[in-house]
Design an enzyme around this catalytic site. Structure first.
Site, PDB file in Angstrom:
ATOM      1  CG  ASP A 244      -2.193   0.845   0.937  1.00  0.00           C
ATOM      2  OD1 ASP A 244      -2.120   1.739   0.082  1.00  0.00           O
ATOM      3  OD2 ASP A 244      -3.221   0.636   1.599  1.00  0.00           O
TER       4      ASP A 244
HETATM    5  C1  BGC Z   1      -5.228   2.994   0.074  1.00  0.00           C
HETATM    6  C2  BGC Z   1      -5.252   2.019  -1.076  1.00  0.00           C
HETATM    7  C3  BGC Z   1      -5.084   2.760  -2.379  1.00  0.00           C
HETATM    8  C4  BGC Z   1      -3.777   3.523  -2.326  1.00  0.00           C
HETATM    9  C5  BGC Z   1      -3.431   4.265  -3.598  1.00  0.00           C
HETATM   10  C6  BGC Z   1      -4.042   3.952   0.018  1.00  0.00           C
HETATM   11  O1  BGC Z   1      -4.225   5.001   0.892  1.00  0.00           O
HETATM   12  O2  BGC Z   1      -5.218   2.297   1.301  1.00  0.00           O
HETATM   13  O3  BGC Z   1      -6.458   1.294  -1.064  1.00  0.00           O
HETATM   14  O4  BGC Z   1      -5.154   1.888  -3.456  1.00  0.00           O
HETATM   15  O5  BGC Z   1      -3.860   4.477  -1.266  1.00  0.00           O
HETATM   16  O6  BGC Z   1      -4.223   5.376  -3.777  1.00  0.00           O
END
Ligand code: BGC
Length: 694
Positions: A244
């Site tokens: 993530d």
């Molecule tokens: C989220 C993810 C997301 C990523 C990219 C993170 O804050 O937890 O689900 O895909 O950001 O935007």
């Protein structure tokens, strides 16, 4: 239909030969971000960056790439379909929609030149407070995995890699960057892993995102047990694990523990854990070269999967079809929770004045909520939908409550209550929104409706008995103050770009509601299994203990006989259904290959065409192992005209009777008798029979 000029034929990649030509620095450049939503590439070898994009219910607008913050680039070509969010999708229980949902997103992702779609979100809904429940599917692992697999196949059939997220136990936003989720092995295997396992083994998902939180003390993005042992060794996952965003915290762990691609927003790309520090770690023999090659191979495999699809030239985006699909899902997702004295559907021909109350009647939600934000091509609000459908009716609107703390709440309420006295019907459109509640990075502090909505609803119901409450929310709310005296209540979710039209269709009966809950709505927060103590939620000293074990959602309410406000699987229709003729193909399940066909009949016994979702649960009798009172193991949705009936057949195998045995660390089947239950909800069981499993 929008046509794209994306007619370039990308080079097919020969993975092994490419890796053999790469320097260590080139290898490492491929396995960490070089932009907010891109991996690095190797120009010398003609390898372009891998382009990824959120998100689960629409393709995220373009962001400014070279700053840390998530700021929109302000382009005019980055609109997307805004589908109902995942919890709404699951509430349709229409499995064909799951595939079409993925297909719609996959098509738009390709059109926008995105190679990996960062969805579906498949975390289990554990607490009503989690800010991201709206992005997930259900509290039940069977339902979650069934929808996840079809969604993934739908995306990937378009030549876009799906990314199942967030592995694992990312069930709260509170302290999400640091908290460690602690649970026993059985709970992990039976509740929190099955959807990920099915994503890999049945959906052939090409990528998986590690969660922000820790699992048993080690960060999920480089968790040896979860990534190396379970995902890659046990399940044989050959795809790519990405972190993530900024979810990586250690070079040696990341190098050795199964992370393949480090993503993030910090701009010093060379200083990423899997950038220069990793080169150093390899040179110091702290991470073997074989691990680096494996990571590169996994990233290249995803590139090859996507890029080998680029054989044809022109691509087109059928926006009308996609926008119409958003309407179809929205229609079937709406859950009619309560409808006393058949107040609904309303007949616009017999109404002169309808009052619409509530901020959410006018509010648009697509662009909010965090990473799942969408720049919708358009968004029909509930008020607009009502105006579109209640022809020849005078529609008035009062805000009723305000999201602004400084507003005069009493005056707003009074204005709405006075108007309610002169209306033939009142439609309250309240609930939550993506800035204060259903959003990334925060959990709600309680389950109550915000902004004084309880006071408002009570006063409106007192002023006008024909008051209908419709809640826009991605999680349950406490309704105890007004539920008993409110005749009609609708759960309308965050229902995409056509949500307002779908709601209006349900209100007037143009659509007969057919959605059912995929999460339990408890009466109060303390009834919820995750809320037995601060230790079990939100956690203490950086750890959250899943003390309820496997008793998540309806498993808890059923087993401990706690009456929820609305149970799992609940949802009303404007018609009625009757169930009969349950039979099983044999009453004994002996070996692993055997199956049991469960047959029953559903008849539309009312006077309107409608769809019924039938649910199959299995309930162990006299089990020596601790088990839930019952578990969902099958479902079907059929549309029937009045007096029409249909035979339904569902299949059970031994797998459905398994539990995870912690003594042997293997799946086991307990011999004995099991009830096979067929219901219209988890509480409303209409048919039952018993079989023996050996
Ligand atoms: C989220 C993810 C997301 C990523 C990219 C993170 O804050 O937890 O689900 O895909 O950001 O935007």
């Amino acid at each position: 239909m929008i046509e794209s000029n994306n007619n370039k034929t990308k080079n097919k990649l020969n993975i092994n030969s490419l890796i053999s030509k790469m320097t260590l620095a080139e290898k490492v450049s491929i396995i960490h971000a070089s932009q907010k939503f891109e991996s690095g590439g190797v120009e010398r070898l003609g390898i372009d960056n891998l382009v990824v994009s959120d998100g689960p219910h629409g393709i995220r607008p373009e962001l400014i790439p070279d700053i840390v913050a998530f700021v929109q680039a302000g382009r005019d070509d980055d609109f997307s379909v805004y589908l109902p969010t995942e919890l709404a999708l699951a509430s349709t229980w229409n499995i064909d929609f799951a595939y079409e949902f993925g297909k719609t997103l996959g098509t738009e992702a390709r059109y926008r030149k995105k190679e990996v779609l960062l969805g579906p979100g498949i975390n289990i809904i554990r607490t009503p407070l989690n800010g991201r429940n709206f992005e997930y599917l259900s509290e039940d692992p069977y339902l979650t995995k069934t929808f996840a697999v079809k969604y993934i196949i739908g995306v990937q059939d378009q030549g876009v890699a799906a990314c199942a997220k967030h592995l694992v136990a990312n069930n709260q936003e509170w302290e999400r960057f640091t908290i460690s989720s602690e649970m026993d092995e059985r709970t992990l295997q039976e509740i929190y892993l099955p959807a990920f396992k099915a994503a890999v083994l049945e959906g052939d998902v090409k990528s998986i995102m590690g969660a922000y939180n820790k699992f048993r003390g080690q960060y999920c993005c480089h968790n040896d047990y979860i990534l190396n042992h379970i995902l890659k060794e046990k399940w044989g996952f050959e795809g790519l694990v990405m972190s993530d965003w900024n979810g990586t915290h250690d070079t040696i762990e990341a190098g050795n523990n199964g992370l393949d691609l480090e993503m993030g927003t910090e701009q010093e790309w060379d200083n990423y854990y899997m950038a220069n520090p990793l080169i150093e770690a390899v040179n110091n023999n702290q991470v073997p070269m074989s691990k680096i090659d494996d990571k590169v191979k996994r990233v290249l495999k995803v590139m090859a999967f996507v890029r080998n699809f680029y054989t044809s030239g022109l691509e087109a985006l059928d926006t009308d079809k996609h926008d119409h699909f958003a309407l179809k899902v929205a229609r079937e997702s709406i859950v009619l929770l309560k409808n006393e004295n058949q107040l609904l559907p309303l007949n616009p021909l017999s109404l002169k004045k309808v009052l619409v109350v509530g901020s959410n009647a006018k509010r648009k939600h697509a662009i909010e909520g965090g990473s799942s934000q969408v720049k919708a091509r358009y968004e029909v609000t509930p008020l607009e939908g009502i105006q579109n459908h209640f022809t020849d009716v005078e529609i008035t609107y009062c805000q009723g409550y305000s999201e602004d703390e400084d507003a005069n709440a009493d005056a707003l309420r009074e204005e709405a209550v006075n108007a309610a006295k002169n209306a033939d019907a009142v439609i309250v459109v309240g609930g939550l929104n993506h800035t204060g509640h259903d959003r990334e990075y925060i959990d709600r502090v309680d389950m109550n409706l915000p902004y004084g909505q309880d006071d408002l609803i009570e006063a409106l119901v007192d002023a006008n008995p024909n008051t209908i409450v419709s809640l826009v929310a991605g999680t349950p709310n406490n309704m105890s103050r007004w539920i008993d005296k409110t005749p009609a209540v609708i759960q309308a979710w965050y229902n995409g770009m056509e949500g307002g039209n779908a709601l209006a269709e349900v209100l007037i009966g143009k659509t007969n509601p057919s959605g059912k809950l995929t999460i339990t709505f408890p009466k109060r927060l303390t009834d919820s299994p995750a809320h037995s103590s601060p230790k079990s939620y939100p956690g203490v000293d950086g750890k959250v203990f899943y003390d309820e074990g496997i008793m998540v959602g309806y498993r808890h309410y059923d087993t401990h006989k706690i009456k929820p406000q609305f149970c799992f699987g609940h949802g009303l229709s404007y018609t009625s259904f009757s169930y009969s003729n349950l039979s099983v193909s044999n009453s004994k399940l002996t070996d692993d290959k055997e199956t049991i066909q469960v047959k029953f009949n559903v008849e539309n016994s009312g006077s309107l065409t409608g769809s019924e979702i039938s649910q199959l649960y299995i309930a162990p009798k006299n089990s020596l192992v601790k088990k839930a009172a019952k578990e969902l193991k099958g479902f079907s949705k059929v549309k029937l005209n009045p007096n029409e009936n249909q035979n339904i057949e569902l299949t059970l195998t031994k797998i459905e009777f398994q539990h995870f045995d912690e003594n042997t660390n293997e799946w086991a089947v307990e011999a004995g008798s099991y009830d096979i239950l067929i219901g219209s909800s988890s509480e409303n069981i209409h048919l039952a029979t018993t079989i023996d499993v050996e």
